[in-house]
Design an enzyme around this catalytic site. Structure first.
Site, short mmCIF file in Angstrom:
data_model
loop_
_atom_site.label_atom_id
_atom_site.label_comp_id
_atom_site.label_asym_id
_atom_site.label_seq_id
_atom_site.Cartn_x
_atom_site.Cartn_y
_atom_site.Cartn_z
N HIS A 1 3.68 2.01 3.26
CA HIS A 1 4.19 2.83 2.15
C HIS A 1 3.05 3.40 1.31
CE1 HIS A 1 6.64 4.10 -1.26
NE2 HIS A 1 7.72 3.82 -0.56
N ALA B 1 -7.30 -3.08 -9.32
CA ALA B 1 -5.86 -2.99 -9.58
C ALA B 1 -5.35 -1.57 -9.35
CB ALA B 1 -5.54 -3.43 -10.99
#
Length: 513
Positions: free
Chosen positions: A83, A172
């Site tokens: 994805h 992150a």
């Protein structure tokens, strides 16, 4: 009054390490009033979608804590999955459910985005209804190039400048935050492992390639089967049955069929009702014909009549006690003025006629809400300051040392009791400035509300000034009193000028005399 409810559906770039997913879930559940409705992890996508609901403030806090947890536990340099993704917490949408508007959700997105950018140093992009640029309404545009592509461009290409946070990616990654209508994540598996067929079908059904209006789609391989992975952004505009039938027909062109389909997360009951009506060809169907629907209505019964809410501040103000007094009342009135400023800003946002001042309206709204919070703190601080004066007067004075200590304490407490309403006056001046700017550039239909806000802010300022002056008369240090008096006079002078400007604006723009 009913409790506003917001749904949040954060997507995390992790599914293969269940202990990390569980840790994120525990963080979300640790926030009071939050209820997790669903969780869905896909190993091939290496992605987990968590759906939770609750009051706005609780949902906003839970989302922040989840983003912070994911940032610590997920390293995007090591992430792999089918994805598209740009961050550990890839996307965080807020969806209005009941007794809350889309505008409220947009404000939640902006507040959360700013906090994530500032406190976690994670780049944040706003999308859908919260987007600051038209091209960022579409999530795919923000995700272009995924994490790796964004990492290479973010500090170089101005188009990749985040809305909040640094222009550099840490491990992150970046996070996309926004507000949107309910979305259906719907996947259709084909009885083939040929991903190229799924990609061709996805191209045929998705809107960006000339397909169905509210469909986003891509073809991927999941669990050994070709999958058409979709987001249906408006199930009323493009019903799910229509999407399914188009996929069936496109699949027939390539000699394959549908093996099965799946939902990721939740689906509105209305969407399933529409699909059932379509496939069963039910004429004149009504949702009241659903047994569970009728039972829920009977069990819910009539809503209770709400009793008037007790206004505890006004009750305390009316009591025969020294606090809260005029200083607190001034701060409370200033907070009311700030709330009116926020209202006018919100009534201006989203109107095409005022598109040119959109970003300024967002800035005014944020300032107004910060001032409202500050003035509400001033309500309590003023009472505390005056109580400090009363406590100082109660100190013993039996000896010369005690008398000296008592006098010093009185002086210190009185000085504080003068400074707090002076701060209130400054805050009220800022509210007055914002209100007058709104009267000049905000929604013309709300010009009287802007004028009311300006007038209330000026009145609150005047009341605060009375409290400054009465306390200054009790100060023995004339130099300190003179300094505060000079500051107060400057504030009042600016307020006088603003009031004159308001009258002119109301006459010229509003036709008020």
């Amino acid at each position: 009054m009913p409790t506003p409810l917001v749904e949040c559906i954060p997507n995390f770039s992790e599914a293969r390490r269940p202990e990390i997913v569980e840790e994120i879930i525990q963080v979300i559940q640790s926030i009071p009033q939050i209820h997790i409705l669903d969780r869905h992890s896909d190993l091939d996508h290496n992605r987990t979608v968590i759906t939770f609901i609750g009051p706005p403030a609780a949902v906003e806090e839970a989302a922040f804590q989840a983003i912070a947890c994911a940032a610590q536990r997920i390293n995007m340099d090591e992430h792999e999955g089918a994805h598209p993704r740009i961050g550990a917490t890839d996307v965080v949408p807020f969806v209005p459910i009941s007794d809350i508007t889309m505008q409220d959700c947009v404000e939640m997105a902006r507040r959360l985005g700013k906090r994530v950018g500032e406190e976690l140093s994670i780049p944040v992009y706003l999308y859908e209804e919260a987007a600051t640029r038209p091209e960022r309404q579409n999530l795919e545009n923000i995700r272009r190039g995924q994490y790796e592509g964004l990492k290479a461009e973010i500090g170089i290409n101005p188009e990749r400048q985040p809305d909040y946070g640094p222009s550099i990616l840490g491990t992150a990654g970046a996070t996309v935050i926004g507000a949107r209508q309910p979305l259906i994540a719907f996947n259709v598996y084909l009885n083939t492992n040929d991903t190229a067929i799924a990609q061709k079908i996805a191209k045929a059904v998705r809107h960006s390639s000339g397909g169905l209006r509210y469909v986003k789609a891509m073809g991927v391989l999941v669990e050994g089967r070709a999958q058409v992975s979709m987001n249906l952004t408006n199930y009323r505009g493009t019903p799910i049955a229509r999407v399914m039938e188009m996929i069936r027909r496109e699949a027939e062109r390539y000699g394959v069929g549908v093996h099965h389909s799946e939902l990721v997360g939740l689906i509105p009951q209305e969407a399933l009702n529409d699909a059932a009506v379509w496939y069963l060809q039910l004429d004149q169907f009504s949702p009241d014909q659903i047994l569970e629907q009728r039972l829920m209505e009977l069990m819910r019964g009539q809503p209770p009549t709400s009793a008037p809410l007790e206004n505890s501040f006004l009750d305390a103000l009316a009591a025969a006690t020294p606090t809260p007094g005029g200083g607190s009342a001034a701060a409370h009135t200033g907070a009311v003025a700030a709330a009116l400023v926020a209202m006018v800003a919100r009534l201006t946002l989203g109107k095409k006629k005022y598109e040119a001042v959109k970003e300024r309206m967002w800035a005014i709204l944020e300032q107004a809400e910060n001032l409202r919070a500050a003035l509400l703190r001033n309500v309590e601080e003023d009472s505390q300051a005056f109580e400090g004066v009363m406590q100082a007067f109660k100190l013993p004075k039996d000896t010369a040392d005690q008398e000296q200590q008592r006098q010093q304490a009185i002086e210190k407490a009185t000085l504080e009791a003068s400074r707090v309403p002076l701060i209130t006056a400054r805050h009220c001046l800022e509210v007055q400035k914002l209100a007058i700017e709104l009267a000049e550039t905000g929604n013309l239909n709300a010009i009287s509300d802007a004028a009311s806000a300006a007038t209330l802010a000026r009145s609150a300022l005047t009341c605060a000034a009375y409290n400054v002056r009465i306390n200054l008369t009790n100060l023995s240090d004339n130099s300190e009193a003179q300094t505060l008096t000079t500051q107060l006079k400057e504030i009042e002078s600016q307020s006088d000028q603003l009031d004159s400007s308001l009258k002119q604006i109301l006459g010229e723009r509003g036709g008020l005399k």
